[in-house]
Design a protein around this motif. Structure first.
Motif, mmCIF file in Angstrom:
data_model
loop_
_atom_site.group_PDB
_atom_site.id
_atom_site.type_symbol
_atom_site.label_atom_id
_atom_site.label_comp_id
_atom_site.label_asym_id
_atom_site.label_seq_id
_atom_site.Cartn_x
_atom_site.Cartn_y
_atom_site.Cartn_z
ATOM 1 N N ASP A 54 0.799 -1.221 0.000
ATOM 2 C CA ASP A 54 0.000 0.000 0.000
ATOM 3 C C ASP A 54 0.835 1.276 0.000
ATOM 4 O O ASP A 54 0.290 2.380 -0.032
ATOM 5 C CB ASP A 54 -0.929 -0.005 1.224
ATOM 6 N N LEU A 55 2.153 1.107 0.099
ATOM 7 C CA LEU A 55 3.001 2.304 0.152
ATOM 8 C C LEU A 55 4.424 1.946 -0.241
ATOM 9 O O LEU A 55 4.925 0.876 0.105
ATOM 10 C CB LEU A 55 2.998 2.864 1.591
ATOM 11 N N ASN A 56 5.073 2.859 -0.954
ATOM 12 C CA ASN A 56 6.515 2.767 -1.169
ATOM 13 C C ASN A 56 7.186 3.946 -0.480
ATOM 14 O O ASN A 56 6.729 5.083 -0.628
ATOM 15 C CB ASN A 56 6.857 2.837 -2.662
ATOM 16 N N PHE A 111 6.651 8.377 -0.853
ATOM 17 C CA PHE A 111 7.317 9.583 -0.350
ATOM 18 C C PHE A 111 8.720 9.236 0.116
ATOM 19 O O PHE A 111 9.067 8.080 0.299
ATOM 20 C CB PHE A 111 6.501 10.298 0.741
ATOM 21 N N LYS A 112 9.510 10.282 0.280
ATOM 22 C CA LYS A 112 10.921 10.132 0.655
ATOM 23 C C LYS A 112 11.023 9.997 2.162
ATOM 24 O O LYS A 112 10.327 10.693 2.899
ATOM 25 C CB LYS A 112 11.663 11.384 0.171
ATOM 26 N N ILE A 113 11.875 9.100 2.600
ATOM 27 C CA ILE A 113 12.169 8.965 4.025
ATOM 28 C C ILE A 113 13.682 8.790 4.165
ATOM 29 O O ILE A 113 14.396 8.699 3.175
ATOM 30 C CB ILE A 113 11.459 7.743 4.683
ATOM 31 N N SER A 114 14.164 8.729 5.382
ATOM 32 C CA SER A 114 15.565 8.385 5.604
ATOM 33 C C SER A 114 15.699 7.724 6.958
ATOM 34 O O SER A 114 15.142 8.194 7.954
ATOM 35 C CB SER A 114 16.439 9.641 5.559
ATOM 36 N N PHE A 115 16.385 6.615 6.976
ATOM 37 C CA PHE A 115 16.667 5.941 8.252
ATOM 38 C C PHE A 115 18.098 6.191 8.707
ATOM 39 O O PHE A 115 18.646 5.455 9.519
ATOM 40 C CB PHE A 115 16.392 4.436 8.138
ATOM 41 N N LYS A 175 5.986 9.359 9.824
ATOM 42 C CA LYS A 175 5.346 9.622 8.525
ATOM 43 C C LYS A 175 4.641 8.367 8.007
ATOM 44 O O LYS A 175 3.512 8.422 7.521
ATOM 45 C CB LYS A 175 6.401 10.060 7.494
ATOM 46 N N ILE A 176 5.332 7.240 8.120
ATOM 47 C CA ILE A 176 4.741 5.986 7.616
ATOM 48 C C ILE A 176 3.481 5.652 8.428
ATOM 49 O O ILE A 176 2.442 5.296 7.867
ATOM 50 C CB ILE A 176 5.769 4.827 7.669
ATOM 51 N N ALA A 177 3.572 5.809 9.754
ATOM 52 C CA ALA A 177 2.408 5.530 10.606
ATOM 53 C C ALA A 177 1.263 6.473 10.275
ATOM 54 O O ALA A 177 0.092 6.062 10.188
ATOM 55 C CB ALA A 177 2.801 5.644 12.079
ATOM 56 N N ALA A 178 1.605 7.734 10.057
ATOM 57 C CA ALA A 178 0.561 8.709 9.738
ATOM 58 C C ALA A 178 -0.113 8.361 8.420
ATOM 59 O O ALA A 178 -1.319 8.550 8.244
ATOM 60 C CB ALA A 178 1.150 10.117 9.682
ATOM 61 N N TYR A 179 0.640 7.850 7.501
ATOM 62 C CA TYR A 179 0.086 7.469 6.206
ATOM 63 C C TYR A 179 -0.969 6.378 6.389
ATOM 64 O O TYR A 179 -2.060 6.437 5.828
ATOM 65 C CB TYR A 179 1.188 6.981 5.266
ATOM 66 N N PHE A 180 -0.622 5.383 7.197
ATOM 67 C CA PHE A 180 -1.611 4.308 7.422
ATOM 68 C C PHE A 180 -2.734 4.806 8.311
ATOM 69 O O PHE A 180 -3.853 4.335 8.233
ATOM 70 C CB PHE A 180 -0.925 3.071 8.001
ATOM 71 N N HIS A 229 2.240 16.942 6.142
ATOM 72 C CA HIS A 229 3.365 17.328 5.265
ATOM 73 C C HIS A 229 4.131 16.088 4.794
ATOM 74 O O HIS A 229 5.329 15.963 4.997
ATOM 75 C CB HIS A 229 4.314 18.290 5.989
ATOM 76 N N MET A 230 3.401 15.152 4.229
ATOM 77 C CA MET A 230 4.015 13.890 3.819
ATOM 78 C C MET A 230 5.060 14.086 2.729
ATOM 79 O O MET A 230 6.030 13.351 2.662
ATOM 80 C CB MET A 230 2.958 12.911 3.290
ATOM 81 N N GLY A 231 4.837 15.009 1.839
ATOM 82 C CA GLY A 231 5.761 15.195 0.725
ATOM 83 C C GLY A 231 5.666 14.073 -0.287
ATOM 84 O O GLY A 231 6.676 13.506 -0.690
ATOM 85 N N PHE A 232 4.435 13.772 -0.707
ATOM 86 C CA PHE A 232 4.285 12.739 -1.740
ATOM 87 C C PHE A 232 5.024 13.164 -3.003
ATOM 88 O O PHE A 232 4.953 14.333 -3.414
ATOM 89 C CB PHE A 232 2.792 12.528 -2.069
#
Lengths: 551, 458
Positions: free
Chosen positions: A273-275, A299-303, A315-320, A439-442
């Protein structure tokens, strides 16, 4: 005038002086080109960065850090996956040099699970094949590989001579696939002369994995909050740490492209459901194509960095959007940060105010600045080895990037919505709401420059001469680059951290990775060993007294 | 198991190489070129080749390896690399100021058919090569031979371009040391000086890729044979070339081009090969062997005899480069070890096999060239286990899976230091090899001995 803008002005003056000094040594033609790739950062209120020239040809004769399309395709993108059997079609060298040298770790699910990564396979082309063509030998090699290793999938990687002598690796792949329908066989036209750097190889790899692998399998592992991470290559065990955190949060990491990955995870990757995108440069193509064909937002993330990891998880949690997930994520972050914070404070006390430079890759020079910031260190100059303008200035400049001949040679796939499998994961309204609220930044990447200070010196495709001037003028406490640069810098008495191979240490991703990195940088910038460079008699050369023999 | 898909049963393979026991020519040429003082090696092809070779050599030496590239794009691949090379030469002299640029080709420029001699002449005619500076080249097609061939070709080109016969007496001899470590080259020079012989050794990477850390980066380190030394090699009285594969072609060319007679010997690894080298030097230079060398030799014999029980009958499997393998096999058989397998990916030829057989007899499995890879070597190891494996770093995957100690020797060694600084040639080198072998054998005995027979004194 505030102190901050004073500092920025001072930094700008220094950076401009260094830039002039670098350019002075070059022949006129070289200087003209490099002038556009060496930019003093100037960030306006709207986060607008100055234009930088990137992804252009390396100047012949320049001591560059860059590699080739084959390295980007076989080494970077496909290298970390363990059960796609990889055959290099060409003379022996390319297969040899890409054999285990990138430190991609992998952990098969069972003790006897498939793992081809310790194997380097090549057609070892000889003069006869150069003259009469290598397709026959390639077919034979594929048959021998199938009978010995029984792979699910085979990738064929073209080296420079293959394109020139006209071997059609794609036709060979099709023919062999007809003969062995149980094996998915595909070729990559990733000859080393394609494009201007590794970057071309990333694109070529993305195209083929997308068109020949993704979407091949409809079954998938069940789980809640299913997503893929794109552009994480499990150097030094980074993926293991990320997997650990995501599992703790109760989310399902379906597949990683391509750290610690398997063929079937790629093949069913379109079911999530998400990349989320780690390394924008190497894999943004895949994110875009999967969205267009299957409707998966990205959307862009960084670990890299404890803060960045926490922010990305949120961000990922907010998306779901599930309250229990967001709660769980907060709990995990709080527990993990507790451990990180103790080490961070301790290390920060010793590293505060020291300076770093990062010249590496297409994302790492950006991501790792966060880790340095967390221990109070300042990045004074940075640049990428093979990135494009969008990685510097943000994706908003993509429409303005002039497509030159070298880029035009790389295939751009036309992707349309899959007639049966396209499924929007969120409605347009939901996406818009998420964008506004969270402000996910899709589909966005702001780039490195917007997050650096005005007055920092940004250099694309840094070369040896420029590195020498930087070292002399900035005298940084640590320099980050790769193996070819490591001992050049260290001979000058400054430690170099390899951000490709991590100097055979790691992981540096996630929370535990941040702890490892803080400790590693502390070791390097506060080390005891460099003080031995000068012998006692060099520090204090005058002679006093003598032990001359009494004659 | 790391190499879990390697079956013991051998099957026919004629097209697929798995885990090669060789790499391509250009890396050898680049390494050889580093053995010229004030030289910048240049790779004429895509920049990936140069990046890979520099990375491989840097990982092996843990020292800077500087080299430039013509950075071919698709255009250059279609229209030829002349413009790129001429531009590169101009930029190199302007920015990096070497005395000499040593160009080698790649499979790409070979397939295109770039004529390097003609391009260099063009660069000269266009005024891109400053007065007194040199550009030399060698052809290193990756689809022939191996990294050892590339080393040989660059060494031969040094003679071709630089060595001159003027008839001037030099009172010196030439040593062509072969594809060995900087420590080995320094050890050969030390032996020459102990014997009071004036020698020119080229290429010479000592103090180039094993330089000191003195707080400053030196683009051109102290070491390396100078252009004038290599030039004067044409006036030397004699050449001793070490190793057939890496050094013979340059020695032959010195003979035909400049009339310098030569003897080709095995690399002086182990007592017999070093004896032959010293004996040859003694005779050709007309000097006697000094006591200092006799002491070093006697110490080797002392350890060989003192520790003979640990060497005797131990079974060895070797994978590596032909010149090293020949001398190593002789040394191991000198100590009464048994040689099970000898594998090299380099197409070393029948003479290689004959030479090995002269030490081992018929029972040893010898394979070279096509099909001789580390996958095959591993299958042999599985079929009859040796006590020791000799090979480069990649052999550690086999050593771990099969639980057999590994003696690291050859190229590349990515995971240990030592080879840069401590030789394996000469009597000192023989001593170092024996120490390595004994440590491996005795550590294993200590690890595996039942408690009641765990030995204090060995």
């Amino acid at each position: 005038m505030s102190t901050n803008s004073n500092i920025a002005q001072d930094d700008t003056a220094v950076a401009q002086e260094v830039r002039e000094l670098i350019l002075k040594k070059y022949p006129a033609k070289v200087a003209r080109k490099r002038a556009k790739q060496i930019i003093v950062n100037q960030i306006e209120d709207n986060d607008q960065a100055p234009e930088i020239m990137a992804n252009t040809r390396t100047i012949p004769g320049i001591l560059t850090m860059r590699g080739c399309a084959y390295a980007g395709c076989k080494g970077v993108v496909l290298g970390p996956t363990r059960d796609i059997l990889q055959i290099t079609h060409g003379p022996i060298g390319c297969g040899f040099y890409s054999w285990l040298t990138r430190r991609n770790q992998t952990r098969p699910k069972t003790a006897d699970g498939t793992n081809f990564m310790p194997y380097a396979m090549s057609t070892d082309m000889q003069e006869e094949e150069i003259i009469f063509g290598g397709e026959k030998k390639l077919k034979k090699a594929i048959e021998e590989a199938i009978s010995l290793f029984h792979p699910k999938a085979i990738g064929i990687f073209s080296t420079c001579p293959v394109g020139l002598i006209g071997d059609d690796v794609h036709a060979v792949a099709r023919e062999m696939e007809e003969k062995y329908p149980e094996v998915n066989i595909f070729g990559f036209s990733c000859e080393g002369y394609k494009g201007v750097s590794q970057s071309a190889g990333h694109h070529i790899a993305n195209n083929k994995v997308f068109s020949k692998v993704v979407g091949q399998i409809e079954q998938h592992v069940e789980g809640e909050y299913r997503f893929n991470i794109l552009g994480e290559y499990n150097i030094g065990g980074d993926a293991f740490e990320i997997e650990r955190i995501i599992e703790r949060c109760g989310m399902t990491l379906h597949s990683t492209f391509s750290g610690n990955s398997e063929y079937e995870e790629f093949a069913s990757a379109h079911t999530v459901d998400l990349n989320v995108v780690m390394c924008h440069r190497s894999i943004n193509y895949m994110a875009d194509m999967m969205e267009k064909r299957y409707g998966i937002p990205w959307f862009k993330i960084s670990f890299i960095g404890a803060e960045a990891t926490a922010k990305s998880l949120r961000k990922i949690a907010a998306y779901f959007g599930a309250p229990e997930l967001m709660e769980k994520v907060e709990k995990v972050i709080a527990e993990e940060i507790y451990h990180v914070e103790a080490v961070r404070q301790e290390v920060k006390a010793r590293c505060e105010g020291k300076t770093a430079m990062l010249f590496v890759g297409g994302s790492r020079a950006h991501h790792y600045q966060d880790l340095f910031t967390e221990i109070g260190m300042k990045t004074v100059s940075a640049g990428y080895e093979f990135a494009h303008r969008d990685d510097y200035e943000g994706r908003k400049v993509i429409p303005n990037i002039v497509v030159d001949a070298d880029t035009r040679n790389i295939e751009e796939l036309t992707v349309e919505a899959d007639p049966t499998r396209y499924r929007p994961r969120k409605t347009a309204g939901e996406l818009q709401q998420l964008e506004q609220r969270e402000h996910m930044g899709f589909n966005e990447y702001l780039g490195m420059m917007a997050e650096m200070k005005s007055g920092d010196l940004i250099i694309d495709d840094l070369n040896h001469h420029e590195a020498e001037v930087l070292m002399e003028k900035y005298k940084p406490d640590i320099f980050c680059a790769g193996i070819k640069e490591k001992y050049v810098i260290q001979k000058g008495g400054v430690p170099l951290k390899q951000l490709h191979s991590y100097d055979y240490s790691g992981p540096y991703a996630g929370f535990r990775g941040a702890i490892n990195f803080y400790r590693e940088i502390d070791r390097m910038v506060n080390s005891n060993v460099f003080r031995f460079i000068k012998a006692p008699w060099q520090k204090n050369p005058e002679l006093s007294g003598s032990y001359a023999w009494n004659r | 198991m790391l190499l879990r898909h390697t079956p013991e049963t051998l099957t026919d393979r004629s097209a697929l190489t798995v885990n090669p026991a060789k790499t391509c020519q250009p890396v050898g040429a680049m390494y050889a070129a580093l053995g010229i003082h004030n030289c910048l090696p240049h790779s004429h092809g895509s920049q990936g080749c140069c990046a890979y070779h520099r990375s491989a050599l840097t990982r092996h030496y843990k020292d800077p390896v500087m080299a430039t590239t013509s950075s071919f794009t698709e255009g250059a691949s279609v229209f030829g690399g002349q413009a790129n090379l001429v531009e590169a030469i101009n930029n190199i002299f302007a920015i990096y100021g070497p005395d000499i640029v040593a160009v080698h080709t790649t499979c790409l420029s070979e397939v295109i058919g770039d004529d390097l001699g003609q391009i260099i002449n063009k660069a000269l005619a266009d005024g891109k090569i400053p007065k007194g500076k040199r550009v030399i080249h060698t052809n290193t097609p990756s689809f022939k031979g191996s990294h050892v061939t590339g080393f040989a070709n660059m060494t031969q080109s040094m003679v071709q371009y630089l060595s001159e016969h003027t008839g001037k007496g030099t009172g010196q001899i030439n040593i062509i040391p072969g594809f060995v470590e900087p420590s080995d080259m320094a050890e050969i020079k030390r032996n020459l000086s102990m014997m009071g012989i004036k020698g020119v050794l080229f290429p010479d990477t000592s103090e180039v890729v094993n330089g000191p850390l003195d707080g400053r980066f030196h683009m051109y380190p102290k070491g390396g044979a100078t252009v004038s030394q290599i030039t004067s090699a044409g006036d030397s009285a004699f050449t001793v070339s070490l190793g057939r594969t890496a050094s013979l072609s340059a020695a032959k060319l010195l003979d035909t081009k400049c009339g310098v007679p030569f003897t080709n010997l095995d690399l002086p690894i182990g007592i017999s090969a070093m004896d032959a080298f010293v004996d040859c030097l003694r005779k050709t230079a007309g000097v006697s062997v000094p006591d200092s060398i006799m002491v070093e030799r006697g110490q080797v014999v002392d350890v060989m005899t003192d520790m003979h029980q640990y060497f005797y009958g131990k079974k060895a499997a070797l994978v590596g480069d032909p010149d090293q393998l020949v001398s190593l096999v002789q040394f191991l058989t000198d100590m009464d070890m048994k040689i099970l397998y000898v594998v090299t990916g380099t197409p070393a030829g029948e003479k290689f096999e004959e030479r090995i057989r002269s030490f081992t007899g018929d029972d040893t499995v010898i394979k070279y060239g096509a099909g001789a890879d580390m996958f095959y070597f591993h299958q042999l190891v599985k079929s009859g286990k040796p006590d020791l494996i000799f090979g480069n770093t990649y052999a550690k995957y086999i050593a771990r899976d099969e639980d057999i100690p590994l003696i690291r020797i050859g190229f590349p060694i990515y995971d240990r230091v030592g080879h840069q600084y401590f030789p394996v040639v000469g009597y000192r080198g023989a001593m170092r090899l024996m120490e390595k072998i004994l440590n491996a054998v005795m550590d294993r005995q200590d690890r595996d001995a039942p408690e009641e027979s765990f030995e204090l004194v060995m």
